[in-house]
Design an enzyme around this catalytic site. Structure first.
Site, PDB file in Angstrom:
ATOM      1  N   PRO A 272       0.819  -1.228   0.000  1.00 38.95           N
ATOM      2  CA  PRO A 272       0.000   0.000   0.000  1.00 38.95           C
ATOM      3  C   PRO A 272       0.848   1.271   0.000  1.00 38.95           C
ATOM      4  O   PRO A 272       0.329   2.356  -0.219  1.00 38.95           O
ATOM      5  CB  PRO A 272      -0.797  -0.115   1.304  1.00 38.95           C
ATOM      6  CG  PRO A 272       0.009  -1.003   2.191  1.00 38.95           C
ATOM      7  CD  PRO A 272       0.808  -1.914   1.298  1.00 38.95           C
TER       8      PRO A 272
ATOM      9  N   HIS B 225       4.357  -4.551   6.427  1.00 36.05           N
ATOM     10  CA  HIS B 225       5.744  -4.115   6.636  1.00 36.05           C
ATOM     11  C   HIS B 225       6.605  -4.703   5.525  1.00 36.05           C
ATOM     12  O   HIS B 225       6.170  -5.627   4.815  1.00 36.05           O
ATOM     13  CB  HIS B 225       6.253  -4.575   8.016  1.00 36.05           C
ATOM     14  CG  HIS B 225       6.058  -6.047   8.251  1.00 36.05           C
ATOM     15  ND1 HIS B 225       6.970  -6.990   7.846  1.00 36.05           N
ATOM     16  CD2 HIS B 225       5.030  -6.733   8.830  1.00 36.05           C
ATOM     17  CE1 HIS B 225       6.528  -8.194   8.188  1.00 36.05           C
ATOM     18  NE2 HIS B 225       5.355  -8.075   8.770  1.00 36.05           N
TER      19      HIS B 225
ATOM     20  N   ASP C 236       9.415  -2.244  -8.428  1.00 38.59           N
ATOM     21  CA  ASP C 236      10.453  -3.263  -8.600  1.00 38.59           C
ATOM     22  C   ASP C 236      10.885  -3.868  -7.261  1.00 38.59           C
ATOM     23  O   ASP C 236      11.236  -5.042  -7.192  1.00 38.59           O
ATOM     24  CB  ASP C 236      11.671  -2.639  -9.294  1.00 38.59           C
ATOM     25  CG  ASP C 236      11.385  -2.350 -10.758  1.00 38.59           C
ATOM     26  OD1 ASP C 236      10.422  -2.926 -11.297  1.00 38.59           O
ATOM     27  OD2 ASP C 236      12.119  -1.541 -11.358  1.00 38.59           O
TER      28      ASP C 236
ATOM     29  N   ASP D  58      18.884  -4.486  -8.220  1.00 40.02           N
ATOM     30  CA  ASP D  58      17.450  -4.276  -8.521  1.00 40.02           C
ATOM     31  C   ASP D  58      16.818  -3.254  -7.583  1.00 40.02           C
ATOM     32  O   ASP D  58      15.692  -3.437  -7.087  1.00 40.02           O
ATOM     33  CB  ASP D  58      16.666  -5.597  -8.417  1.00 40.02           C
ATOM     34  CG  ASP D  58      17.027  -6.572  -9.523  1.00 40.02           C
ATOM     35  OD1 ASP D  58      17.853  -6.231 -10.368  1.00 40.02           O
ATOM     36  OD2 ASP D  58      16.472  -7.689  -9.527  1.00 40.02           O
TER      37      ASP D  58
HETATM   38  N1  LIG Z   1       3.562  -2.394   4.045  1.00 38.17           N
HETATM   39  C1  LIG Z   1       4.815  -2.042   3.799  1.00 38.17           C
HETATM   40  N2  LIG Z   1       5.430  -1.095   4.524  1.00 38.17           N
HETATM   41  C2  LIG Z   1       6.682  -0.707   4.263  1.00 38.17           C
HETATM   42  N3  LIG Z   1       7.442  -1.226   3.260  1.00 38.17           N
HETATM   43  C3  LIG Z   1       6.882  -2.175   2.498  1.00 38.17           C
HETATM   44  C4  LIG Z   1       5.550  -2.630   2.723  1.00 38.17           C
HETATM   45  N4  LIG Z   1       5.268  -3.568   1.795  1.00 38.17           N
HETATM   46  C5  LIG Z   1       6.372  -3.711   1.035  1.00 38.17           C
HETATM   47  N5  LIG Z   1       7.342  -2.882   1.456  1.00 38.17           N
HETATM   48  C6  LIG Z   1       8.692  -2.690   0.895  1.00 38.17           C
HETATM   49  O1  LIG Z   1       8.713  -1.467   0.171  1.00 38.17           O
HETATM   50  C7  LIG Z   1       9.764  -1.526  -0.790  1.00 38.17           C
HETATM   51  C8  LIG Z   1       9.452  -0.664  -1.980  1.00 38.17           C
HETATM   52  O2  LIG Z   1       8.270  -1.096  -2.552  1.00 38.17           O
HETATM   53  P1  LIG Z   1       7.851  -0.883  -4.071  1.00 38.17           P
HETATM   54  O3  LIG Z   1       8.877  -1.399  -4.976  1.00 38.17           O
HETATM   55  O4  LIG Z   1       6.484  -1.449  -4.202  1.00 38.17           O
HETATM   56  O5  LIG Z   1       7.687   0.687  -4.191  1.00 38.17           O
HETATM   57  P2  LIG Z   1       8.588   1.770  -4.919  1.00 38.17           P
HETATM   58  O6  LIG Z   1       8.080   3.092  -4.492  1.00 38.17           O
HETATM   59  O7  LIG Z   1       8.664   1.532  -6.384  1.00 38.17           O
HETATM   60  O8  LIG Z   1       9.940   1.400  -4.331  1.00 38.17           O
HETATM   61  P3  LIG Z   1      11.253   2.183  -4.382  1.00 38.17           P
HETATM   62  O9  LIG Z   1      11.097   3.141  -3.260  1.00 38.17           O
HETATM   63  O10 LIG Z   1      12.253   1.096  -4.131  1.00 38.17           O
HETATM   64  O11 LIG Z   1      11.383   2.841  -5.717  1.00 38.17           O
HETATM   65  C9  LIG Z   1       9.933  -2.983  -1.107  1.00 38.17           C
HETATM   66  O12 LIG Z   1      11.285  -3.321  -0.981  1.00 38.17           O
HETATM   67  C10 LIG Z   1       9.085  -3.736  -0.097  1.00 38.17           C
HETATM   68  O13 LIG Z   1       9.843  -4.720   0.558  1.00 38.17           O
END
Ligand SMILES: Nc1ncnc2c1ncn2[C@@H]1O[C@H](COP(=O)(O)OP(=O)(O)OP(=O)(O)O)[C@@H](O)[C@H]1O
Length: 525
Positions: A120, A153, A178, A481
C-alpha cells in the site's frame, strides 16, 4: 459467424443471418479475436431500449451473449473490450455460449487461483486503489479467485511465501514497484530451494526452477521490470496478460559474497554511478519518486570513480551479442536456442566441470560505473534501456564497464540512452555478454593484503588522484534491482530461465515484424 478450431475468428458481419454482433456501439466493423485473447463469455440481458436494433425491435424476445476480449492499442497497451451478439433463437444462443466457454476451459495456461500481495506504500501509495478499481473487477470477470494480502511491513510478502501452501496457487501477483517484485521473487525462489533441499549459500548450486508464475501490477516509483517484459507500465495491460495466462521465462542472477548468499537480481546490478544514486536516494525517501532525479544529478556532479578488478566468463552458449541490432521480442529465437544449448552442455559436462574448465578473463581499472543487466532495463525515460539487445531468457547478462572519463564524455554516454545512437560506441565503454563474473574493489584487495595496517583501515585510504581535495576513496555500493548490497566484493552467476512471469516479452508491431525477421536472419547468417 464462423467457428474455426483455433484460433476462433469472431466475424461481426451484416451477412450473418441468424446472429448479429455489435462491437463498440455505433461502429459495426469486422473483428478477429483469437480464443487465447478472449477474457470471458457471459450471458447478457438484452436491453432493447439501449440500442437501435432496427427490425429486431419488432421481435418479442431476444437472447444475447457478450464476449469480453483483449483489444490491443498503441504502445503495447491492452484494454478489455466487449462484443454483444444477439438472436431470437435461445437454443442457438446457448450453444454459442457453451461452445465458447468450453474453448476457454481448454486454455490450460490460464490461472484459476492467485495469491496477491499489495504494497500500500509503493510509489504514490495507490497500490490498493489500483488493484481494487482496475484489476480485481477484471479477475472476477475472468472467474479467477484470489487471496489478497495487503502488506503491513517490508518483507511481509517474502516471509509469508515461506509459510503458505503456495502449491495451491497458479501464480503470485505483486502490486507495487520493482522492490515489491524483488521481495516476492526472493520469497518464491527461496521457498522452492528450501522445499528441494538446495543450499542458497552455495554459489555453484544448481537452483530449482520456479514454475509458479509471478504477475506484476505496476504501482511503484520504478516499474522497470514490468516495462521491460510487457512493453508498458500499465496495470490493466498487466492484469490482462495474467488473465490470458501468458508465460515469459526470466533469467535470474544469484549474488554471493564469500559463500554467503546475498540476493537475486533480474534487472540491474550496478556499482559506481547507479549504486551511488541509490545510496543517496535512500536518505531522501521523503522526496518521493523525485529523489531519483535529485540524487542522479548530484551523483553525476560528484563524478566518483572506483578502482577494482572484474573477472568474467563469456557466455559462449548464446548466439547473440550486446552490440546486436536485434532486440529480444516475444518468442525470441536466441533465448530458445540458448536455453537448449545450455541444457545440452550441462547434460554432457555437468555445471561445475564446465565452469571450472573455462578460462576467466580479468580486467583491472578505474570505473565510473559497472553495470550487469539481465534485461534491457528499458523504462519510459530510456525506452531502449541500459543494454538494448539484452535477452530476457538466454542465460546471460550484459556486463557494461564505463571507465574513468571526463564529465562531458560521461554525459554524452548517458544522453545516448535516450536517443538512437549506440551507447556502447565510446572508447571508454566496454560491454561483454557473460554467464558469471566476480568483482573485487581495490580497497578490499588492499585491505585483504594488508590486514595489519590498522591506521589505513581506520582512517581510510586517501585519494591519490586528487590530493588537494583529500576525498576519501571508499567503496561504492552495489545497487541490486533497487536494493543496496552490504558487500562490494561479489560473485555473480546467471541462472537460465529460473523463473517465469505472466508476460510474453515485448511484441513486435506487425509492420516491424517483417523487418525484424529479415534482420534476424541476416544476423544469423
Ligand atoms: N507495508 C509495507 N510497509 C513498508 N514497506 C513495504 C511494505 N510492503 C512492502 N514494502 C517494501 O517497500 C519496498 C518498496 O516497494 P515498491 O517497490 O512497491 O515501491 P517503490 O516506491 O517503487 O519502491 P522504491 O522506493 O524502491 O522505488 C519494497 O522493498 C518492499 O519490501
Amino acid at each position: 459467424l464462423i467457428l474455426h478450431s483455433s484460433p476462433l475468428p469472431l466475424y461481426c458481419c451484416k451477412t450473418v443471418r441468424k446472429m448479429k454482433c455489435r462491437i463498440n456501439p455505433g461502429n459495426n466493423e469486422n473483428c478477429f479475436v483469437p480464443i487465447s485473447e478472449i477474457i470471458a463469455v457471459e450471458e447478457t440481458e438484452f436491453n432493447k431500449k439501449q440500442r437501435n436494433i432496427g427490425r429486431w425491435q419488432k421481435m418479442a424476445k431476444l437472447h444475447a451473449f457478450t464476449v469480453h476480449y483483449v483489444k490491443k492499442a498503441r504502445n503495447h497497451r491492452w484494454r478489455c473490450s466487449a462484443a454483444t451478439f444477439w438472436c431470437v433463437d435461445e437454443h442457438l444462443c446457448n450453444q454459442w455460449t457453451q461452445a465458447l466457454k468450453e474453448l476457454l476451459e481448454m486454455q490450460k495456461s490460464r490461472p484459476k487461483q492467485l495469491l496477491v500481495y499489495i504494497n500500500p506504500f509503493g510509489g504514490k501509495r495507490q497500490g490498493k486503489r489500483i488493484y481494487e478499481q482496475k484489476v480485481a473487477p477484471l479477475f472476477s470477470l475472468a472467474s479467477i479467485s484470489t487471496d489478497v494480502v495487503v502488506t503491513e511491513h517490508a518483507n511481509h510478502a517474502k516471509d509469508n511465501l515461506f509459510e503458505v501452501n503456495i502449491y495451491k496457487y497458479d501464480g503470485v501477483v505483486c502490486v507495487g514497484g520493482d522492490g515489491m517484485f524483488s521481495e516476492v521473487m526472493h520469497g518464491l525462489i527461496g521457498r522452492m530451494q528450501k522445499d528441494s533441499g538446495i543450499d542458497q549459500n552455495n554459489p555453484k548450486a544448481s537452483l530449482v526452477q520456479c514454475n509458479i508464475r509471478i504477475g506484476i501490477i505496476p504501482a511503484g516509483s520504478t516499474d522497470c521490470i514490468c516495462y521491460s517484459t510487457v512493453g508498458i507500465s500499465d496495470p490493466v495491460t498487466s492484469a490482462l496478460h495474467i488473465i490470458v495466462g501468458d508465460c515469459q521465462p526470466l533469467d535470474v542472477s544469484s549474488v554471493h559474497h564469500n559463500d554467503t548468499f546475498l540476493k537475486y537480481s533480474v534487472s540491474l546490478l550496478g556499482y559506481g554511478f547507479y549504486g551511488d544514486i541509490l545510496k543517496d536516494s535512500e536518505k531522501k525517501r521523503w522526496m518521493g519518486p523525485m529523489r531519483y532525479d535529485y540524487s542522479g544529478f548530484k551523483t553525476f556532479l560528484s563524478h566518483h570513480y572506483y578502482e577494482g578488478t572484474i573477472a568474467y566468463q563469456p557466455a559462449k552458449h548464446t548466439h547473440g551479442s550486446p552490440r546486436d541490432k536485434v532486440s529480444c521480442r516475444t518468442g525470441c529465437y536466441i533465448c530458445k536456442q540458448s536455453e537448449k544449448q545450455l541444457a545440452e552442455q550441462n547434460k554432457e559436462h555437468g555445471l561445475k566441470k564446465e565452469e571450472g574448465e573455462e578460462e576467466w578473463k580479468v580486467i583491472k581499472g578505474k570505473f565510473l560505473a559497472i553495470n550487469a543487466v539481465n534485461m534491457s532495463c528499458a523504462c519510459p525515460r530510456s525506452p531502449k534501456g541500459l543494454s538494448p539487445a539484452a535477452h530476457l531468457a538466454d542465460g546471460s547478462a550484459d556486463l557494461i564497464l564505463v571507465r574513468k572519463c571526463s564529465r562531458f564524455d560521461f554525459l554524452r554516454y548517458l544522453v545516448r540512452h535516450t536517443n538512437q545512437d549506440d551507447q556502447f560506441d565510446f572508447p571508454f565503454v566496454d560491454v561483454y555478454r557473460v554467464k558469471c563474473f566476480q568483482f573485487t574493489s581495490k580497497l578490499s584487495e588492499d585491505n585483504e593484503s594488508n590486514v595489519m595496517d590498522v591506521g589505513k583501515k581506520r582512517f581510510g585510504q586517501f585519494c591519490r588522484d586528487h590530493p588537494a581535495c583529500c576525498c576519501n576513496i571508499v567503496n561504492s555500493t552495489w545497487n541490486c534491482d533497487g536494493e543496496t548490497l552490504d558487500s562490494s566484493a561479489i560473485e555473480v552467476r546467471v541462472h537460465c530461465q529460473l523463473m517465469k512471469l505472466f508476460a510474453r516479452g515485448i511484441e513486435e508491431d506487425c509492420k516491424d515484424e517483417a523487418g525484424h525477421s529479415q534482420s534476424s536472419i541476416e544476423q544469423l547468417l
